[in-house]
Design a protein around this motif. Structure first.
Motif, PDB file in Angstrom:
ATOM      1  N   GLY A   1      25.699 -25.748  57.137  1.00  0.00           N
ATOM      2  CA  GLY A   1      26.693 -26.321  56.120  1.00  0.00           C
ATOM      3  C   GLY A   1      25.931 -27.692  55.628  1.00  0.00           C
ATOM      4  N   SER A   2      25.206 -28.177  56.470  1.00  0.00           N
ATOM      5  CA  SER A   2      24.697 -29.656  55.870  1.00  0.00           C
ATOM      6  C   SER A   2      23.559 -29.709  55.103  1.00  0.00           C
ATOM      7  N   LEU A   3      22.808 -28.504  55.090  1.00  0.00           N
ATOM      8  CA  LEU A   3      21.604 -28.391  54.104  1.00  0.00           C
ATOM      9  C   LEU A   3      21.705 -27.781  52.872  1.00  0.00           C
ATOM     10  N   GLU A   4      22.751 -27.666  52.300  1.00  0.00           N
ATOM     11  CA  GLU A   4      22.805 -26.939  50.935  1.00  0.00           C
ATOM     12  C   GLU A   4      24.018 -27.789  50.300  1.00  0.00           C
ATOM     13  N   GLY A   5      24.074 -28.105  49.107  1.00  0.00           N
ATOM     14  CA  GLY A   5      24.982 -28.574  48.283  1.00  0.00           C
ATOM     15  C   GLY A   5      25.901 -27.493  47.112  1.00  0.00           C
ATOM     16  N   TYR A   6      25.406 -26.208  47.581  1.00  0.00           N
ATOM     17  CA  TYR A   6      25.937 -25.144  46.723  1.00  0.00           C
ATOM     18  C   TYR A   6      27.481 -25.007  46.916  1.00  0.00           C
ATOM     19  N   HIS A   7      27.993 -25.566  48.149  1.00  0.00           N
ATOM     20  CA  HIS A   7      29.346 -25.487  48.503  1.00  0.00           C
ATOM     21  C   HIS A   7      30.148 -26.658  48.165  1.00  0.00           C
ATOM     22  N   ILE A   8      29.712 -27.715  47.631  1.00  0.00           N
ATOM     23  CA  ILE A   8      30.443 -29.019  47.238  1.00  0.00           C
ATOM     24  C   ILE A   8      31.636 -28.810  46.603  1.00  0.00           C
ATOM     25  N   ARG A   9      31.647 -28.180  45.583  1.00  0.00           N
ATOM     26  CA  ARG A   9      32.791 -27.969  44.676  1.00  0.00           C
ATOM     27  C   ARG A   9      34.022 -27.046  45.441  1.00  0.00           C
ATOM     28  N   PHE A  10      33.616 -26.099  46.078  1.00  0.00           N
ATOM     29  CA  PHE A  10      34.559 -25.343  46.791  1.00  0.00           C
ATOM     30  C   PHE A  10      34.991 -25.733  48.070  1.00  0.00           C
ATOM     31  N   GLY A  11      33.950 -26.289  49.068  1.00  0.00           N
ATOM     32  CA  GLY A  11      34.222 -26.619  50.044  1.00  0.00           C
ATOM     33  C   GLY A  11      34.787 -27.957  50.380  1.00  0.00           C
ATOM     34  N   HIS A  12      34.622 -28.807  49.220  1.00  0.00           N
ATOM     35  CA  HIS A  12      35.030 -30.228  49.355  1.00  0.00           C
ATOM     36  C   HIS A  12      35.636 -30.638  47.986  1.00  0.00           C
ATOM     37  N   PRO A  13      36.810 -29.861  47.563  1.00  0.00           N
ATOM     38  CA  PRO A  13      37.077 -30.019  46.217  1.00  0.00           C
ATOM     39  C   PRO A  13      37.697 -31.519  45.865  1.00  0.00           C
ATOM     40  N   GLU A  14      38.266 -32.166  46.794  1.00  0.00           N
ATOM     41  CA  GLU A  14      39.213 -33.420  46.769  1.00  0.00           C
ATOM     42  C   GLU A  14      38.553 -34.552  47.578  1.00  0.00           C
ATOM     43  N   THR A  15      37.596 -34.315  48.068  1.00  0.00           N
ATOM     44  CA  THR A  15      36.882 -35.524  48.911  1.00  0.00           C
ATOM     45  C   THR A  15      35.351 -35.765  48.226  1.00  0.00           C
ATOM     46  N   PHE A  16      34.576 -34.790  48.297  1.00  0.00           N
ATOM     47  CA  PHE A  16      33.223 -35.114  47.995  1.00  0.00           C
ATOM     48  C   PHE A  16      32.765 -34.919  46.556  1.00  0.00           C
TER      49      PHE A  16
ATOM     50  N   ASP B   1      33.386 -46.677  55.852  1.00  0.00           N
ATOM     51  CA  ASP B   1      32.484 -45.698  55.190  1.00  0.00           C
ATOM     52  C   ASP B   1      32.638 -44.598  56.316  1.00  0.00           C
ATOM     53  N   ALA B   2      32.190 -44.707  57.549  1.00  0.00           N
ATOM     54  CA  ALA B   2      32.068 -43.716  58.433  1.00  0.00           C
ATOM     55  C   ALA B   2      33.381 -42.961  58.699  1.00  0.00           C
ATOM     56  N   GLN B   3      34.648 -43.758  58.932  1.00  0.00           N
ATOM     57  CA  GLN B   3      35.731 -43.132  58.993  1.00  0.00           C
ATOM     58  C   GLN B   3      36.223 -42.334  57.950  1.00  0.00           C
ATOM     59  N   PHE B   4      35.750 -42.772  56.747  1.00  0.00           N
ATOM     60  CA  PHE B   4      36.141 -41.685  55.541  1.00  0.00           C
ATOM     61  C   PHE B   4      35.348 -40.446  55.670  1.00  0.00           C
ATOM     62  N   VAL B   5      34.020 -40.520  56.179  1.00  0.00           N
ATOM     63  CA  VAL B   5      33.331 -39.348  56.183  1.00  0.00           C
ATOM     64  C   VAL B   5      33.918 -38.519  57.375  1.00  0.00           C
ATOM     65  N   ASN B   6      34.133 -39.324  58.657  1.00  0.00           N
ATOM     66  CA  ASN B   6      34.597 -38.487  59.596  1.00  0.00           C
ATOM     67  C   ASN B   6      36.110 -37.773  59.416  1.00  0.00           C
ATOM     68  N   GLN B   7      36.906 -38.379  58.700  1.00  0.00           N
ATOM     69  CA  GLN B   7      38.136 -37.800  58.603  1.00  0.00           C
ATOM     70  C   GLN B   7      38.505 -37.051  57.431  1.00  0.00           C
ATOM     71  N   THR B   8      37.349 -36.988  56.716  1.00  0.00           N
ATOM     72  CA  THR B   8      37.503 -36.192  55.291  1.00  0.00           C
ATOM     73  C   THR B   8      36.688 -35.030  55.353  1.00  0.00           C
ATOM     74  N   GLY B   9      35.496 -35.072  54.987  1.00  0.00           N
ATOM     75  CA  GLY B   9      34.349 -34.116  54.772  1.00  0.00           C
ATOM     76  C   GLY B   9      34.141 -33.333  55.899  1.00  0.00           C
ATOM     77  N   ALA B  10      34.086 -34.054  57.111  1.00  0.00           N
ATOM     78  CA  ALA B  10      33.646 -33.510  58.487  1.00  0.00           C
ATOM     79  C   ALA B  10      34.585 -32.493  58.729  1.00  0.00           C
ATOM     80  N   PRO B  11      35.809 -32.754  58.952  1.00  0.00           N
ATOM     81  CA  PRO B  11      36.720 -31.712  59.208  1.00  0.00           C
ATOM     82  C   PRO B  11      36.757 -30.471  58.196  1.00  0.00           C
ATOM     83  N   GLU B  12      36.464 -30.714  57.176  1.00  0.00           N
ATOM     84  CA  GLU B  12      36.523 -29.520  56.416  1.00  0.00           C
ATOM     85  C   GLU B  12      35.075 -28.591  56.547  1.00  0.00           C
TER      86      GLU B  12
END
Length: 371
Positions: free
Chosen positions: A204-219, A318-329
Motif C-alpha cells: 500500500g505504500s509503494l504505489e499512488g494508483y490508490h490515492i484518489r480513491f483511498g485518500h479522497p479527503e486527506t492526501f 506534520d507527523a500527527q497529520f499523517v498518523n491521524q489521517t492517511g495512516a488509518p485509511e
C-alpha cells in the motif's frame, strides 16, 4: 548499484508527467498467489530470509549516546542493539547465558545490562561482567559466556542487523547515501499490531494508483491521481509522490528549485522497511511479521530540529497529520484485503504497470527465497 535521481531530475520527470497526463510505468504484470499471504510454510521461509539478510532495525539516532539501546523482537527473535563506550553499535541475541531471560526491554540508556532473573551482568560490549555468588559456578568460563553477537552495520543513518551469519551484502546501505542525515533527532516512536500480512501493508505504500480513491479527503486534495516517479537501486526502490504545488517550479531556474514541501519520497528497503521523507520529518517504518495474518508496525519519527523547540513542534504537527489521517485509511484498506483472503474470491492478486515497485519487490522476494 545505481543511485537514485537527484531532485532536479525528479522534478523534471514529474513536470513532464503533469504536462502529458502520464506516469511512470513498468513493463510487467505480476500475479501473486493469495496463498503466499496465508501459508504458514511461506511465512516460515520469509522469517528465515529476514534473519539471514541485512534488515533495518532502528535509526542510528535512537542510539545517539554510549549506552543507548533498543531491545525488541526482530523476525521473531529477541535482539538487543546498543552503542558502546567506543561509539560502535553492536547487536546481540537478547538472552542471558545462564537461563535465557531477556536482559533488556524497550528503549533506554544503561551502563550495563543485568538479568532480572538472577542478576548476571553484561558490559555494553556484551562481555560477562559478573555473576552473583560466582563460587556456585566453579568451572564457568566467563569469556565464553558473553551475550551472543549478531552482525550490526550502520549505513545512511540506519542500523542494519543480520542475525544468521555474515551477510554477503556487505553494504546494505549502498545507493542510499545520507538517507537519514546524522543531525536528525528522534522525536517520536510508536508501534502497533494490526490484522494483516506484512506484505499487504508494504504494498500500500509503494504505489499512488490508490490515492484518489483511498485518500479522497486527506492526501488527494494536495496530490495527484496516479502520478508517480518510480526508481530501483538493487533490491530497493524509491517512489515519489508529488504535491500539486510542485508545478510552481516549472518557471524557476534549476539552481533555485527546492523539492522540499512539494513531494514525498518513499524508499523501500528490502525486504520489510520503509523510509518516508516528508516536508518537515522523516519516518522509518519496520514491518515485523508476527503471523501470516498479523504484523507489528514500528515507526521512528525523525526531524532536523537543531534544538529548536518550534522546529520540533512543526515536525510533530506534520507527523500527527499523517498518523491521524492517511495512516488509518491505509490500515483499514490493508485489513479489508486480509479479511477477504478467507472468501476464496481471488486465487492471486494482480499488480499492473502502475505498480512496478510492488512487482520489483515480489520479483526480488521470490528470488531471495530461492537462494
Amino acid at each position: 548499484m545505481p543511485d537514485f535521481m537527484n531532485d532536479n531530475a525528479v522534478v523534471d520527470r514529474v513536470l513532464s508527467h503533469v504536462r502529458d497526463g502520464t506516469t511512470d510505468e513498468g513493463d510487467q504484470v505480476w500475479r501473486e498467489p493469495v496463498e503466499n499471504y496465508r501459508s504458514q510454510e511461506r511465512f516460515r521461509r520469509e522469517l528465515d530470509l529476514l534473519r539471514r539478510v541485512p534488515v533495518p532495525y532502528c535509526p542510528s539516532a535512537a542510539l545517539r549516546e554510549p549506552g543507548a539501546y533498543v531491545a525488541r523482537l526482530a523476525a521473531g527473535v529477541p535482539i538487543l542493539a546498543v552503542r558502546g563506550k567506543d561509539g560502535k553499535v553492536r547487536a546481540f541475541r537478547n538472552a542471558c547465558r545462564h537461563r535465557g531471560t531477556e536482559v533488556a526491554s524497550g528503549m533506554g540508556r544503561a551502563s550495563a545490562f543485568a538479568c532480572p532473573y538472577h542478576g548476571w551482568t553484561y558490559r555494553l560490549d556484551g562481555s560477562l561482567a559478573g555473576i552473583p555468588h560466582e563460587y556456585g559456578f566453579p568451572d564457568i568460563d566467563k569469556g565464553a559466556h558473553g551475550l551472543v553477537p549478531v552482525l550490526a552495520q550502520e549505513r545512511s543513518g540506519i542500523v542494519f542487523i543480520t542475525q544468521n551469519g555474515e551477510s554477503s551484502e556487505q553494504d546494505p546501505g549502498e545507493g542510499l547515501t545520507d538517507l537519514i542525515a546524522a543531525d536528525q533527532d528522534l522525536i517520536d516512536t510508536h508501534d502497533n499490531e494490526a490484522e494483516f500480512n506484512w506484505k499487504v501493508s508494504l504494498e500500500g505504500s509503494l504505489e499512488g494508483y490508490h490515492i484518489r480513491f483511498g485518500h479522497p479527503e486527506t492526501f488527494y486534495p494536495y496530490g495527484y491521481d496516479n502520478l508517480n516517479v518510480v526508481e530501483h537501486s538493487g533490491r530497493n526502490s524509491r517512489v515519489t509522490f508529488p504535491f500539486r504545488r510542485i508545478e510552481k517550479l516549472a518557471d524557476i531556474p534549476e539552481a533555485e528549485r527546492r523539492i522540499e514541501g512539494r513531494a514525498t519520497y518513499v524508499y523501500h528497503l528490502f525486504p520489510n522497511a520503509l523510509v518516508t521523507v516528508l516536508s518537515h520529518h522523516t519516518i522509518l517504518v519496520v514491518l515485523e511479521p508476527i503471523a501470516p495474518g498479523r504484523t507489528r508496525n514500528l515507526a521512528y519519527t525523525l526531524a532536523h530540529t537543531g534544538g529548536d523547540l518550534a522546529a520540533k513542534e512543526t515536525a510533530k504537527r506534520d507527523a500527527q497529520f499523517v498518523n491521524q489521517t492517511g495512516a488509518p485509511e491505509d490500515r483499514a484498506l490493508a485489513e479489508s484485503v486480509q479479511r477477504t483472503m478467507e472468501s476464496g474470491a481471488n486465487e492471486h492478486y494482480t499488480f499492473g504497470h502502475f505498480e512496478s515497485a510492488i512487482v520489483h519487490f515480489h520479483r526480488n522476494l521470490h528470488a531471495a527465497l530461492e537462494e
